[in-house]
Scaffold this active site. Structure first.
Site, PDB file in Angstrom:
ATOM      1  N   ASP A 103      -3.429   2.424  -4.869  1.00  0.00           N
ATOM      2  CA  ASP A 103      -2.342   2.306  -4.364  1.00  0.00           C
ATOM      3  C   ASP A 103      -1.665   1.005  -4.698  1.00  0.00           C
ATOM      4  OD1 ASP A 103      -4.334   2.018  -2.338  1.00  0.00           O
ATOM      5  OD2 ASP A 103      -2.707   1.173  -0.858  1.00  0.00           O
TER       6      ASP A 103
ATOM      7  N   HIS B 117       0.879  -1.101  -0.101  1.00  0.00           N
ATOM      8  CA  HIS B 117       0.092   0.176  -0.004  1.00  0.00           C
ATOM      9  C   HIS B 117       1.056   1.299   0.054  1.00  0.00           C
ATOM     10  CE1 HIS B 117      -3.486  -2.452   1.911  1.00  0.00           C
ATOM     11  NE2 HIS B 117      -2.403  -3.177   2.206  1.00  0.00           N
TER      12      HIS B 117
ATOM     13  N   GLU C 188       2.749  -0.937   4.392  1.00  0.00           N
ATOM     14  CA  GLU C 188       2.597   0.462   3.930  1.00  0.00           C
ATOM     15  C   GLU C 188       3.935   0.999   3.849  1.00  0.00           C
ATOM     16  OE1 GLU C 188      -0.099   2.079   3.756  1.00  0.00           O
ATOM     17  OE2 GLU C 188      -1.508   1.188   4.749  1.00  0.00           O
TER      18      GLU C 188
ATOM     19  N   HIS D 123      -2.820  -3.032  -3.384  1.00  0.00           N
ATOM     20  CA  HIS D 123      -3.808  -2.452  -2.821  1.00  0.00           C
ATOM     21  C   HIS D 123      -4.993  -2.612  -4.118  1.00  0.00           C
ATOM     22  CE1 HIS D 123      -6.385  -0.830   0.575  1.00  0.00           C
ATOM     23  NE2 HIS D 123      -6.716  -2.016   0.081  1.00  0.00           N
TER      24      HIS D 123
END
Length: 248
Positions: A150, A33, A98, A140
């Site tokens: 993303d 992400h 992330e 994602h």
């Protein structure tokens, strides 16, 4: 344990995860992400704030530092409504990473060299530990194409694939670029393109009509495998890439 393989990981735990521990064998995917917030510090605070009910297992900062937010054997809340192949709700089956980046809403930027270097090391470690295939490293937008962009078209999937840390086609750009924007006229080829996408792992989006669902799928595919032009249109170049991926 991370230090042994040259990775510095700092514990910085989030309360946003499911309390039931999962089996190591259930982990099949890694989902990447971007944070999509104006500031890095604000993004990290949100990932640790119980009010927002969102988290990931790891967060890689712009300077390359890796934060461990949720232990890998617990289900972090990063994927949301998601589908890939026969899997639904991928939180249960995945590790979420992330990458701090403002994203499309706040001036999407290139990921830093240090971020990607740390990501390579982390992916190599996780893939080996959990026996995760390079074809199971997802974005994602792959698993939620109607909701998410993303990690986006600036994410270096091709560079990761060269290190066997991701999936990419093996076609030469100079050989396929000439087919860009050449419209597919044959309905058979168009149908085959979407069959290829389904074979890769993409799923039709429930609740949307066929044309809208297919456009979202095409855009997600382009963000991943044809990043220089994202227009939602199925052209000959996209078709050839999809065919190559299925054959590989």
């Amino acid at each position: 344990m991370y230090q042994k393989i040259g990775i510095k990981v700092t514990p910085s735990y989030s309360p946003n995860f499911s309390l039931k521990k999962r089996s190591k064998k259930i982990i099949r995917f890694i989902v990447i992400h971007y944070t999509g917030m104006k500031t890095e510090s604000g993004a990290i605070r949100r990932l640790q704030d119980p009010k927002y009910k969102v988290s990931a297992h790891f967060c890689i900062k712009k300077n390359g530092n890796i934060l461990n937010l949720v232990p890998s054997l617990y289900e972090a809340w990063h994927a949301g409504i998601s589908n890939w192949k026969n899997y639904k709700l991928l939180n249960k089956y995945s590790i979420g990473i992330e990458m701090t980046n403002p994203g499309h809403q706040y001036g999407y930027k290139n990921f830093s060299h240090k971020q990607i270097l740390s990501l390579k090391k982390l992916l190599g470690y996780l893939m080996k530990k959990y026996k995760i295939s390079k074809k199971c490293i997802l974005g994602h937008s792959d698993i939620s194409p109607n909701r998410k962009k993303d990690p986006g078209e600036k994410f270096p999937w091709q560079i990761l694939a060269k290190k066997k840390l991701g999936w990419w086609h093996n076609l030469e750009l100079k050989n396929i670029k000439k087919f860009r924007k050449i419209q597919i006229i044959s309905q058979t080829e168009r149908n085959n393109f979407f069959k290829n996408l389904h074979n890769i792992g993409y799923n039709d989006i429930k609740g949307l009509n066929k044309n809208i669902s297919e456009k979202y799928l095409t855009i997600a595919f382009q963000r991943r495998f044809r990043q220089s032009l994202i227009d939602g249109k199925v052209d000959k170049e996209c078709y050839l890439i999809s065919k190559n991926l299925v054959q590989s």
